[in-house]
Design a protein around this motif. Structure first.
Motif, mmCIF file in Angstrom:
data_model
loop_
_atom_site.group_PDB
_atom_site.id
_atom_site.type_symbol
_atom_site.label_atom_id
_atom_site.label_comp_id
_atom_site.label_asym_id
_atom_site.label_seq_id
_atom_site.Cartn_x
_atom_site.Cartn_y
_atom_site.Cartn_z
ATOM 1 N N ALA A 115 0.835 -1.207 0.000
ATOM 2 C CA ALA A 115 0.000 0.000 0.000
ATOM 3 C C ALA A 115 0.868 1.256 0.000
ATOM 4 O O ALA A 115 0.576 2.235 -0.698
ATOM 5 N N ALA A 116 1.953 1.244 0.785
ATOM 6 C CA ALA A 116 2.826 2.418 0.855
ATOM 7 C C ALA A 116 3.518 2.649 -0.483
ATOM 8 O O ALA A 116 3.631 3.794 -0.957
ATOM 9 N N SER A 172 1.083 4.087 -2.877
ATOM 10 C CA SER A 172 0.784 5.473 -2.558
ATOM 11 C C SER A 172 1.883 6.402 -3.062
ATOM 12 O O SER A 172 1.602 7.459 -3.647
ATOM 13 N N TYR A 173 3.134 6.018 -2.857
ATOM 14 C CA TYR A 173 4.238 6.852 -3.368
ATOM 15 C C TYR A 173 4.251 6.859 -4.891
ATOM 16 O O TYR A 173 4.522 7.887 -5.507
ATOM 17 N N ASN A 228 1.598 6.148 -7.063
ATOM 18 C CA ASN A 228 0.392 6.654 -7.735
ATOM 19 C C ASN A 228 -0.052 8.005 -7.171
ATOM 20 O O ASN A 228 -0.243 8.958 -7.921
ATOM 21 N N THR A 229 -0.207 8.070 -5.841
ATOM 22 C CA THR A 229 -0.729 9.312 -5.265
ATOM 23 C C THR A 229 0.318 10.419 -5.320
ATOM 24 O O THR A 229 0.031 11.553 -5.702
ATOM 25 N N LEU A 230 1.558 10.104 -4.949
ATOM 26 C CA LEU A 230 2.611 11.136 -4.954
ATOM 27 C C LEU A 230 3.379 11.159 -6.277
ATOM 28 O O LEU A 230 4.171 12.075 -6.512
ATOM 29 N N GLY A 231 3.168 10.162 -7.118
ATOM 30 C CA GLY A 231 3.763 10.209 -8.457
ATOM 31 C C GLY A 231 5.273 10.097 -8.479
ATOM 32 O O GLY A 231 5.943 10.711 -9.308
ATOM 33 N N ALA A 232 5.837 9.292 -7.568
ATOM 34 C CA ALA A 232 7.298 9.129 -7.513
ATOM 35 C C ALA A 232 7.691 7.808 -8.179
ATOM 36 O O ALA A 232 6.859 6.925 -8.398
ATOM 37 N N LEU A 250 14.121 9.947 -5.529
ATOM 38 C CA LEU A 250 13.890 11.369 -5.768
ATOM 39 C C LEU A 250 15.119 11.926 -6.485
ATOM 40 O O LEU A 250 16.176 11.281 -6.503
ATOM 41 N N PRO A 251 15.012 13.116 -7.101
ATOM 42 C CA PRO A 251 16.147 13.622 -7.872
ATOM 43 C C PRO A 251 17.413 13.819 -7.038
ATOM 44 O O PRO A 251 18.524 13.718 -7.568
ATOM 45 N N ILE A 272 13.988 7.929 -0.479
ATOM 46 C CA ILE A 272 13.213 7.503 0.684
ATOM 47 C C ILE A 272 13.239 5.983 0.658
ATOM 48 O O ILE A 272 13.090 5.375 -0.403
#
Lengths: 134, 134
Positions: free
Chosen positions: A17-18, A21-22, A24-28, A48-49, A53
């Motif tokens: 789920a986490a 979420s990163y 799809n929801t946060l788009g990372a 991340l650039p 995480i």
């Protein structure tokens, strides 16, 4: 002494789920789950650039994050990891300044295959600090 | 959607001691304490090569971190801040995905003079997430 922030580690009760979420929801950009049996965790890397995480979930009976999740069942930020050039020099300086190194004080090979140490959160305002030699 | 990790915020009960520890024990470059009365905090910026750590201490009677320090008197990692290009587009996408934005849902001008939003920790595995438009 400390250099780049290598990663922020977040312990989560549901890795799928986490990760979703990163992604799809946060788009990372997230990696596939990577089991690290020697370290008692399964890890998803969020790239991340400028840093990453690490989403951590317990693996096996003696996971080092099981206690944290028992106290924080929803999950939470577990530690930050700073890079150092020379982990033995860093350790000796820290000990001379009165900081406590967890375990036997000897660097271990961490989840990235590099020497790491953890510093006592009581010496760093409630924050668990990992040092990684790069 | 999310870009760089802008900062990791650590709430501390003694800003002078925490600043000295980052400067001397960890050997990082730290700023002078910067009062942010509009945000209820005094901040010390720890400048790392790729991102920054913000050491936060309550300022004034209604500090947003007072409750956190009451629950975590030694201090602790308070939130992570991710950069976005367009905070309104990010907010609308997040709301469409079911994530809750704290407060009235409108971006506020944050401590760096840029629009920010905070996302509910329950939607992100116990982690308080700040988004900052850069």
């Amino acid at each position: 002494m400390i250099g780049r922030l290598n990663h922020v580690a977040i312990a989560v009760p549901d890795l799928e789920a986490a990760s979703a979420s990163y992604a799809n929801t946060l788009g990372a950009k997230v990696s596939a789950p990577q089991p690290e049996p020697d370290h008692g965790v399964t890890v998803v890397f969020v790239e991340l650039p400028n840093t990453k995480i690490e989403l951590l979930h317990p693996l096996g009976a003696d996971s080092p994050i099981a206690g944290f999740l028992a106290k924080n069942p929803a999950g939470g930020i577990h530690h930050v990891c700073y890079e150092v050039d020379d982990i033995l020099a860093a350790r000796d300086k820290l000990k001379a300044e009165g900081a406590r190194v967890l375990g036997d004080g000897e660097p271990k090979i961490g989840a990235h295959g590099k020497p790491v140490l953890f510093l006592h959160p009581k010496d760093f305002f409630g924050t668990l600090v990992e040092l990684e030699q790069v």
